[in-house]
Design an enzyme around this catalytic site. Structure first.
Site, short mmCIF file in Angstrom:
data_model
loop_
_atom_site.label_atom_id
_atom_site.label_comp_id
_atom_site.label_asym_id
_atom_site.label_seq_id
_atom_site.Cartn_x
_atom_site.Cartn_y
_atom_site.Cartn_z
N LYS A 23 18.80 10.61 -1.75
CA LYS A 23 19.48 11.29 -0.63
C LYS A 23 19.60 12.78 -0.93
N CYS B 36 39.06 3.84 2.48
CA CYS B 36 38.24 4.01 1.28
C CYS B 36 39.07 4.15 0.01
N MET B 37 39.87 5.19 -0.08
CA MET B 37 40.57 5.49 -1.33
C MET B 37 42.07 5.23 -1.29
N MET C 208 34.86 0.08 -3.99
CA MET C 208 35.39 -0.57 -2.79
C MET C 208 35.64 -2.06 -2.93
N GLY D 56 34.42 7.72 -3.19
CA GLY D 56 33.22 7.58 -2.38
C GLY D 56 32.67 8.86 -1.81
N GLN D 57 33.52 9.62 -1.11
CA GLN D 57 33.03 10.77 -0.36
C GLN D 57 33.09 12.05 -1.19
N1 MGD Z 1 31.71 -2.49 7.47
C1 MGD Z 1 32.15 -1.49 6.70
N2 MGD Z 1 32.74 -0.44 7.26
C2 MGD Z 1 33.20 0.57 6.49
C3 MGD Z 1 33.07 0.52 5.08
C4 MGD Z 1 32.45 -0.62 4.49
O1 MGD Z 1 32.30 -0.74 3.26
N3 MGD Z 1 32.03 -1.61 5.34
N4 MGD Z 1 33.50 1.57 4.30
C5 MGD Z 1 34.49 2.48 4.83
C6 MGD Z 1 34.45 3.72 4.02
S1 MGD Z 1 34.72 3.56 2.35
C7 MGD Z 1 34.19 4.93 4.54
S2 MGD Z 1 34.32 6.31 3.55
C8 MGD Z 1 33.91 5.08 5.99
C9 MGD Z 1 32.91 6.17 6.37
O2 MGD Z 1 32.79 6.15 7.77
P1 MGD Z 1 32.52 7.43 8.65
O3 MGD Z 1 33.22 8.60 8.14
O4 MGD Z 1 32.83 7.04 10.05
O5 MGD Z 1 30.93 7.54 8.47
P2 MGD Z 1 29.97 8.78 8.30
O6 MGD Z 1 28.62 8.30 8.67
O7 MGD Z 1 30.12 9.36 6.95
O8 MGD Z 1 30.50 9.78 9.39
C10 MGD Z 1 30.52 11.18 9.19
C11 MGD Z 1 30.14 11.84 10.51
O9 MGD Z 1 30.27 13.25 10.37
C12 MGD Z 1 29.10 13.89 10.90
N5 MGD Z 1 29.01 15.19 10.21
C13 MGD Z 1 28.27 15.56 9.15
N6 MGD Z 1 28.58 16.80 8.76
C14 MGD Z 1 29.56 17.23 9.59
C15 MGD Z 1 30.33 18.43 9.67
O10 MGD Z 1 30.21 19.35 8.86
N7 MGD Z 1 31.26 18.49 10.65
C16 MGD Z 1 31.44 17.48 11.55
N8 MGD Z 1 32.37 17.63 12.48
N9 MGD Z 1 30.72 16.35 11.50
C17 MGD Z 1 29.83 16.23 10.52
C18 MGD Z 1 28.00 12.91 10.66
O11 MGD Z 1 26.93 13.12 11.55
C19 MGD Z 1 28.71 11.56 10.89
O12 MGD Z 1 28.65 11.16 12.24
O13 MGD Z 1 33.40 3.83 6.49
C20 MGD Z 1 34.30 2.77 6.33
N10 MGD Z 1 33.78 1.64 7.07
N1 MGD Z 2 23.91 5.35 -0.96
C1 MGD Z 2 25.20 5.49 -0.64
N2 MGD Z 2 26.08 5.83 -1.59
C2 MGD Z 2 27.39 5.94 -1.26
C3 MGD Z 2 27.84 5.78 0.07
C4 MGD Z 2 26.87 5.44 1.06
O1 MGD Z 2 27.18 5.27 2.25
N3 MGD Z 2 25.57 5.30 0.66
N4 MGD Z 2 29.15 5.90 0.38
C5 MGD Z 2 30.09 6.43 -0.62
C6 MGD Z 2 31.42 5.90 -0.35
S1 MGD Z 2 32.37 6.69 0.83
C7 MGD Z 2 31.96 4.87 -1.05
S2 MGD Z 2 33.54 4.37 -0.68
C8 MGD Z 2 31.27 4.27 -2.18
C9 MGD Z 2 31.38 2.72 -2.25
O2 MGD Z 2 30.76 2.26 -3.40
P1 MGD Z 2 30.78 0.71 -3.81
O3 MGD Z 2 32.13 0.16 -3.67
O4 MGD Z 2 30.15 0.59 -5.13
O5 MGD Z 2 29.83 0.03 -2.72
P2 MGD Z 2 29.98 -1.18 -1.68
O6 MGD Z 2 28.59 -1.56 -1.38
O7 MGD Z 2 30.86 -0.79 -0.56
O8 MGD Z 2 30.72 -2.39 -2.43
C10 MGD Z 2 30.50 -2.71 -3.77
C11 MGD Z 2 30.71 -4.10 -4.18
O9 MGD Z 2 31.98 -4.65 -3.86
C12 MGD Z 2 31.94 -5.96 -4.37
N5 MGD Z 2 32.98 -6.87 -3.85
C13 MGD Z 2 33.01 -7.53 -2.69
N6 MGD Z 2 34.12 -8.30 -2.60
C14 MGD Z 2 34.82 -8.13 -3.73
C15 MGD Z 2 36.05 -8.62 -4.24
O10 MGD Z 2 36.76 -9.42 -3.62
N7 MGD Z 2 36.46 -8.18 -5.44
C16 MGD Z 2 35.72 -7.32 -6.18
N8 MGD Z 2 36.20 -6.92 -7.34
N9 MGD Z 2 34.54 -6.86 -5.74
C17 MGD Z 2 34.09 -7.23 -4.53
C18 MGD Z 2 30.55 -6.45 -4.03
O11 MGD Z 2 30.04 -7.05 -5.17
C19 MGD Z 2 29.80 -5.15 -3.61
O12 MGD Z 2 28.51 -5.11 -4.16
O13 MGD Z 2 29.90 4.62 -2.15
C20 MGD Z 2 29.68 6.03 -2.02
N10 MGD Z 2 28.27 6.25 -2.24
S1 SF4 Z 3 26.03 13.57 -5.09
FE1 SF4 Z 3 25.56 11.38 -4.78
S2 SF4 Z 3 24.22 11.35 -2.98
FE2 SF4 Z 3 24.21 13.47 -3.77
S3 SF4 Z 3 22.47 13.57 -5.17
FE3 SF4 Z 3 24.27 13.07 -6.38
S4 SF4 Z 3 24.26 10.84 -6.53
FE4 SF4 Z 3 22.91 11.40 -4.82
MO MO Z 4 34.33 5.55 1.27
#
Ligand code: MGD
Ligand code: MGD
Ligand code: SF4
Ligand code: MO
Length: 772
Positions: free
Chosen positions: A82, A171-172, A359, A396-397
């Site tokens: 990415k 998330c956090m 997560m 995560g973010q």
């Molecule tokens: N099913 C499921 N749902 C989840 C999760 C999951 O594990 N499973 N994880 C949750 C978690 S941990 C997270 S962090 C959230 C993330 O969920 P979201 O925050 O809703 O997802 P993003 O795709 O990061 O959305 C960011 C948006 O900002 C836009 N963007 C990019 N740069 C800028 C900028 O500079 N300004 C503005 N205004 N917009 C910009 C992008 O185009 C995008 O539409 O999702 C949550 N939802």
């Molecule tokens: N490529 C990529 N990287 C990212 C992101 C992305 O959108 N894409 N998003 C970023 C963000 S905002 C976040 S929050 C992170 C998330 O990073 P991670 O949390 O590492 O990713 P996930 O795929 O959401 O979930 C990880 C694991 O949770 C475990 N899990 C499910 N249920 C349970 C349970 O009951 N207990 C325990 N202990 N584990 C369980 C599963 O094994 C799953 O593989 O990634 C960050 N990095």
């Molecule tokens: S900050 Fe995360 S998404 Fe960006 S290059 Fe490093 S590992 Fe990849």
């Molecule tokens: Mo997240």
């Protein structure tokens, strides 16, 4: 700082050539070097919380290249896929370039004045008729520090509502509550150096290989160099992370709550704890139990000081007696012998043990408790605040730490760990903001899930969404989308592309992103990283902070933002910095960050960073001779909580016999709006699939690539089956991702949440799986 001699000479030569050639053109503020007509500047990656430093190459006003920054201490020149394609995420063909206003079913182009006047009129009307708590702002851990700070000052100090939330609630939030109730201060004591210096790594529900790839490569580097290094992956699903691990331990969803209690039981039973550390630093506590799951609207649950009982170490040990490995085997699926073994790993004095989690632990209806129990392992064994042995909550973010948490853009928070419920905190914030203390409400605002439920109930009249895509990323999405479609609330969305959220908006605002603006992010390891604007945003796009300040002026709060046009980002940061000084979260002056690849707070008086907090060896807030001192905790003692086992919110039954889990994969970022516009990434993974265990698939007559219908009590969706791909869930469970905007996977997800953190559980609910 990790810059090799060769890199240094190259950079100097390039800079000299640049200076010679640049006699006629002024050198931009951000330029560090130039070669072949390309000017290079530094910036943190805009994706994940690892916080890699990248070099951005600009030519003719466009980003033409990005590369891993050899001088970046986080990534030492590496990027994940990415990161390599960062620039293309900004150059999708359909970037938003002009404000749009809804006219019935059509979106009509408008000027900024028209759009902002309309937004201000709607907010004023709602406030006049229903009070300030009828409006809200929903932001992001991808906001810059400046954006989050302006948002907080405007909502809390100007409009006078705490209805401000970041997507980091999804998330956090669980990690934050546990940091606060254990240590009295948010964010880790350790840092990424622990991944180089330790010898044992236990992952609790984290797929680092895909979600924190560069950090994972750093850990693997340590493992390849040192044969003693052991990596244990405890998860509900086999992933790419599993492939690199020495051991995979499968747990049932939610089984961590049982397994952790049983590991603690064995540590106590076999006296594997560090008696002196416990006596000096730990106090034991028991909180409120029989917690609900947030499934009912407005359900309230808080753990007040009156609910907390202090325990002696003996009382705590007695409470932990029933949590035997045999009991935990039944609940968690981990064999009792394995639990005994894990206890000995944590208790082994010759091992430097680190726990890492993301997560799997936080998106959990008892997420705070699981965080608490992981800390207990480290507190009992004294494996904390030491180089190479620490618990590390992964973020995560890119700025969930810097913005959402440090600036405090949650409904209950103020900057630098302060909270709106505390009068002294409100006074301090009001003082720095120059507003009367009564202006900041003491009442906690709506947390994310409730904020969107309040739209459905007709209570919230206006919401502005910036830098997040909630109408794809929230749980129980059908309810949320229907509420928006009913037009009960006035919805503003600032984004860079058309999304599943902009399609529901009344006003869409085109934003500048990443190096199209100046900003600061804070990553997982407390590293604050600055960058300058390097290119113009397309069309009429404007940065989010400009949008907020222009809106503030129309709302009569312009005086809160007296920043000069030139140097605005610096002025905002310097004002915010006042909150941090002397608190243990101390930041450096803005100019320092402009020069370095980030610094980890607390920044010391001499301008250097802190790698390990709470320790005399490195943290200036601990006096010489004090050793380890948890100076933010009451009486300098951290809290080890007794947290019992309680079941998940929804469990598979006869009608919905499978567990449903969602998460991430390497190539895509969340809702796919950016990575989906990068041709290389879209080609690599073009649609969401559902992973099944081969035996489950066989029993259901489902073959690879078949269409499969997944149905929960909330929604139904058809996905392509993936069997034997890069991830394999345990039997009885299925897994999918949420990047595909054509498949609104979150319609399946339950909106149950942890009652302490209000973070939803995206990792488990019950579904039916059928061949479509
Ligand atoms: N099913 C499921 N749902 C989840 C999760 C999951 O594990 N499973 N994880 C949750 C978690 S941990 C997270 S962090 C959230 C993330 O969920 P979201 O925050 O809703 O997802 P993003 O795709 O990061 O959305 C960011 C948006 O900002 C836009 N963007 C990019 N740069 C800028 C900028 O500079 N300004 C503005 N205004 N917009 C910009 C992008 O185009 C995008 O539409 O999702 C949550 N939802
Ligand atoms: N490529 C990529 N990287 C990212 C992101 C992305 O959108 N894409 N998003 C970023 C963000 S905002 C976040 S929050 C992170 C998330 O990073 P991670 O949390 O590492 O990713 P996930 O795929 O959401 O979930 C990880 C694991 O949770 C475990 N899990 C499910 N249920 C349970 C349970 O009951 N207990 C325990 N202990 N584990 C369980 C599963 O094994 C799953 O593989 O990634 C960050 N990095
Ligand atoms: S900050 Fe995360 S998404 Fe960006 S290059 Fe490093 S590992 Fe990849
Ligand atoms: Mo997240």
């Amino acid at each position: 700082m990790g810059l090799s001699r060769r890199d240094f000479i190259k950079a100097c030569a390039a800079a000299a050539a640049f200076a010679a050639a640049g006699a006629s053109v002024a050198r931009p503020e951000w330029a560090e070097a130039a070669e072949d007509g390309i000017t290079w500047g530094k910036a943190p990656c805009r994706y994940c919380g690892v916080g890699c430093s990248v070099l951005v190459g600009v030519k003719g006003g466009r980003i033409v290249s990005t590369k891993g920054d050899p001088a970046g201490p986080v990534n030492k020149g590496l990027n994940c896929i990415k990161g390599y394609f960062l620039s293309k995420a900004l150059y999708g063909k359909d970037r938003l370039t002009t404000p749009l206003i809804r006219k019935g079913n059509r979106m009509v182009e408008a000027s900024w004045d028209e759009a902002l006047d309309l937004i201000a009129a709607q907010y004023k009307k709602a406030i006049a008729e229903h009070g300030p708590d009828s409006v809200a702002l929903y932001g992001s851990g991808q906001w810059t520090i400046q954006e989050g700070y302006v948002a907080s000052k405007l909502m809390k100090g100007g409009i006078g509502t705490n209805n401000l939330e970041p997507n980091a609630r999804l998330c956090m939030a669980s990690a934050v509550v546990a940091f606060m109730n254990t240590f009295g201060s948010d964010e880790p004591m350790g840092c990424y150096d622990d991944l180089d210096l330790g010898d044992t790594y236990v992952l609790w529900g984290a797929n680092m290989a895909e979600a924190h790839p560069v950090l994972f490569s750093r850990l693997i580097d340590n493992k390849l160099k040192h044969p003693k290094v052991k990596l244990i992956d405890i998860a509900t699903r086999r992933t790419r992370t599993t492939k690199m691990a020495d051991e995979f331990i499968a747990i049932k969803p939610h089984g961590d709550l049982a397994a952790l209690n049983a590991i603690i039981h064995v540590i106590l039973r076999d006296k594997l704890y560090d008696e002196a550390f416990v006596a000096k630093h730990v106090s034991f506590k028991r909180g409120k139990e029989n917690a609900p799951y947030g499934l009912k609207d407005k359900e309230a649950f808080n753990e007040t000081p009156a609910d907390v009982k202090n325990l002696s170490f003996e009382e705590y040990k007695a409470l932990m007696k029933p949590y035997t490995p045999q009991w935990a085997q039944k609940v968690s699926g981990i064999p009792a012998a394995k639990i005994e073994e894990l206890a000995r790993v944590y208790g082994d004095k010759s091992r430097k043990v680190n726990s890492l989690w993301t997560m799997g632990v936080n998106q959990h209806s008892r997420g705070v408790w699981v965080n608490n129990l992981i800390y207990n392992l480290h507190l009992l064994t004294g494996k904390i605040c030491k180089p190479g042995e620490n618990p590390l909550s992964l973020t995560g973010q890119p700025s969930a730490c810097g913005t959402a948490r440090e600036v405090g853009t949650f409904a209950h928070r103020l900057p630098a760990d302060m909270v709106v419920m505390n009068e002294a905190h409100r006074k301090k914030a009001a003082g720095i903001w120059g507003v009367p203390a009564e202006k900041i409400p003491a009442k906690v605002g709506l947390h994310t899930v409730e904020m969107f439920r309040a739209i459905d109930r007709g209570e919230l009249k206006c919401i502005w969404i910036q830098c997040t895509n909630p109408f794809q990323s929230l749980p129980n999405l059908n309810r949320v989308r229907k509420a928006a479609q009913s037009r009960k609330a006035f919805i503003v969305v600032s984004d860079i592309y058309p999304t599943r959220s902009t399609e529901l908006a009344d006003v869409v605002l085109p934003s500048a992103s990443w190096v199209e603006k100046e900003g600061v992010f804070g990553n997982t390891e407390r590293r604050t990283q600055q960058w300058f604007k390097m290119v113009n945003a397309p069309g009429k796009s404007k940065e989010d902070v400009w949008q907020l300040i222009e809106f503030a002026k129309r709302m009569g709060h312009g005086a809160l933002f007296p920043y000069p046009e030139k140097g605005m980002h610096r002025a905002i940061f310097e004002e915010y910095r006042k909150f941090t000084l002397g608190t243990g979260k101390d930041l450096a002056p803005y100019g320092t960050y402009a020069k370095v690849r980030g610094l980890r707070w607390p920044v010391k008086a001499n301008g250097t960073e802190t790698r390990w907090r709470y320790t005399e060896a490195d943290d200036e807030h601990v006096a010489k001779g004090e050793g380890i001192k948890f100076y933010k905790a009451p009486n300098n003692k951290v809290s080890a909580w007794f947290r019992p086992y309680e079941p998940p919110a929804e469990v598979p039954d006869r009608n919905y016999p499978f567990w449903f889990c969602t998460g991430r994969l390497l190539e895509h970022w969340h809702t796919g709006t950016m990575t989906g516009r990068v041709p290389e990434l879209r080609r690599a993974v073009s649609q969401a699939t559902v992973e099944l265990h081969p035996e489950d698939a066989k029993r259901l007559g489902i073959r690879n690539r078949d269409q499969v219908r997944i149905t929960s009590r909330r929604g139904s969706i058809v996905l392509t089956a993936e069997i034997g791909g890069r991830g394999t869930p345990e039997r009885g469970s299925v897994f999918t991702t949420f990047f595909d905007e054509k498949k609104l996977v979150n319609e399946i997800c339950i909106d149950a949440f942890d009652p302490l953190s209000k973070e939803p559980d995206f990792k488990k609910c019950a579904v039916k799986v059928q061949k479509a």
